[in-house]
Design a protein around this motif. Structure first.
Motif, PDB file in Angstrom:
ATOM      1  N   GLY A 115       0.940  -1.133   0.180  1.00 12.33           N
ATOM      2  CA  GLY A 115      -0.167   0.076  -0.112  1.00 12.33           C
ATOM      3  C   GLY A 115       0.727   0.952  -0.039  1.00 12.33           C
ATOM      4  N   THR A 116       0.399   2.398  -0.118  1.00 16.81           N
ATOM      5  CA  THR A 116       0.808   3.706  -0.338  1.00 16.81           C
ATOM      6  C   THR A 116       1.896   3.897   0.741  1.00 16.81           C
ATOM      7  OG1 THR A 116      -0.858   4.534  -1.779  1.00 16.81           O
ATOM      8  CG2 THR A 116       0.626   6.288  -0.899  1.00 16.81           C
ATOM      9  N   TRP A 117       1.598   3.824   2.051  1.00 17.74           N
ATOM     10  CA  TRP A 117       2.488   4.026   3.167  1.00 17.74           C
ATOM     11  C   TRP A 117       3.197   2.842   3.854  1.00 17.74           C
ATOM     12  CZ3 TRP A 117       3.154   8.798   2.571  1.00 17.74           C
ATOM     13  CH2 TRP A 117       2.074   9.656   2.014  1.00 17.74           C
ATOM     14  N   GLN A 118       3.126   1.628   3.059  1.00 21.08           N
ATOM     15  CA  GLN A 118       3.619   0.463   3.673  1.00 21.08           C
ATOM     16  C   GLN A 118       4.927   0.213   3.505  1.00 21.08           C
ATOM     17  OE1 GLN A 118       0.656  -2.625   2.378  1.00 21.08           O
ATOM     18  NE2 GLN A 118      -0.144  -2.648   4.259  1.00 21.08           N
ATOM     19  N   SER A 119       5.517  -0.173   4.453  1.00 22.04           N
ATOM     20  CA  SER A 119       7.157  -0.431   4.221  1.00 22.04           C
ATOM     21  C   SER A 119       7.339  -1.897   4.922  1.00 22.04           C
ATOM     22  CB  SER A 119       8.225   0.587   4.795  1.00 22.04           C
ATOM     23  OG  SER A 119       7.893   1.560   4.274  1.00 22.04           O
ATOM     24  N   VAL A 120       8.326  -2.683   4.472  1.00 20.01           N
ATOM     25  CA  VAL A 120       8.764  -3.924   5.070  1.00 20.01           C
ATOM     26  C   VAL A 120       9.764  -3.528   5.986  1.00 20.01           C
ATOM     27  CG1 VAL A 120       9.635  -6.368   4.764  1.00 20.01           C
ATOM     28  CG2 VAL A 120       8.113  -5.053   2.897  1.00 20.01           C
ATOM     29  N   THR A 121       9.751  -3.954   7.316  1.00 17.25           N
ATOM     30  CA  THR A 121      10.621  -3.729   8.133  1.00 17.25           C
ATOM     31  C   THR A 121      11.012  -4.923   9.030  1.00 17.25           C
ATOM     32  OG1 THR A 121       9.186  -3.020   9.895  1.00 17.25           O
ATOM     33  CG2 THR A 121       9.744  -1.285   8.541  1.00 17.25           C
ATOM     34  N   LEU A 122      12.677  -4.587   9.478  1.00 21.61           N
ATOM     35  CA  LEU A 122      12.799  -5.680  10.526  1.00 21.61           C
ATOM     36  C   LEU A 122      12.769  -5.068  11.884  1.00 21.61           C
ATOM     37  CD1 LEU A 122      14.611  -8.115  11.005  1.00 21.61           C
ATOM     38  CD2 LEU A 122      16.560  -6.570  10.990  1.00 21.61           C
TER      39      LEU A 122
END
Length: 140
Positions: A115-122
């Motif tokens: 989505g627009t504001w989604q990031s994959v993070t550790l």
């Protein structure tokens, strides 16, 4: 049936403080190289008992809010039975039950579908391990 499976690991320096490290650009670069316009799934996995992966907004304070919320849910004090490492380290071993060590994400025509504001993070609250490993696997 999928005809491609490619998997690769990389290291993430997390230092000696709690962190939310954005992996999105690394995931995108991996898919640019291996997916080549194909659709499928990207699995992101960290093989650690004290780290997890979250899909969240970053850069607008949400990453710090996540660490604050985890601090409230999992205080770094002496209540934990698991006691090796720095004080409160037992809570780091509970983290993966709340922030799992894996995420599986859709890939369409070679592009990660966030989505627009989604990031994959550790997400790493363990101050005892300054480096983490992450495995990216594309099935498509």
């Amino acid at each position: 049936m999928a005809d491609t499976f490619i998997s690769r690991t990389f290291d993430v320096p997390t230092g000696n403080r709690e962190t939310v490290h954005d992996l999105t650009s690394t995931c995108t670069a991996f898919l640019d190289e291996v997916a080549r316009g194909r659709s499928g799934l990207l699995n992101v996995f960290t093989p650690h008992a004290t780290a997890g992966l979250a899909v969240i907004e970053t850069g607008a304070g949400s990453d710090d809010d996540l660490l604050t919320a985890l601090g409230h849910l999992l205080p770094s004090d002496d209540r934990w039975r698991h006691r090796h490492g720095s004080p409160g380290h037992g809570r780091d071993h509970v983290l993966p039950a709340i922030v799992p060590p894996h995420a599986t994400l859709p890939v369409v025509d070679g592009a990660l579908q966030l989505g627009t504001w989604q990031s994959v993070t550790l997400v790493d609250t363990n101050r005892d391990n300054p480096e983490r490993t992450v495995r990216l696997s594309f099935l498509g």
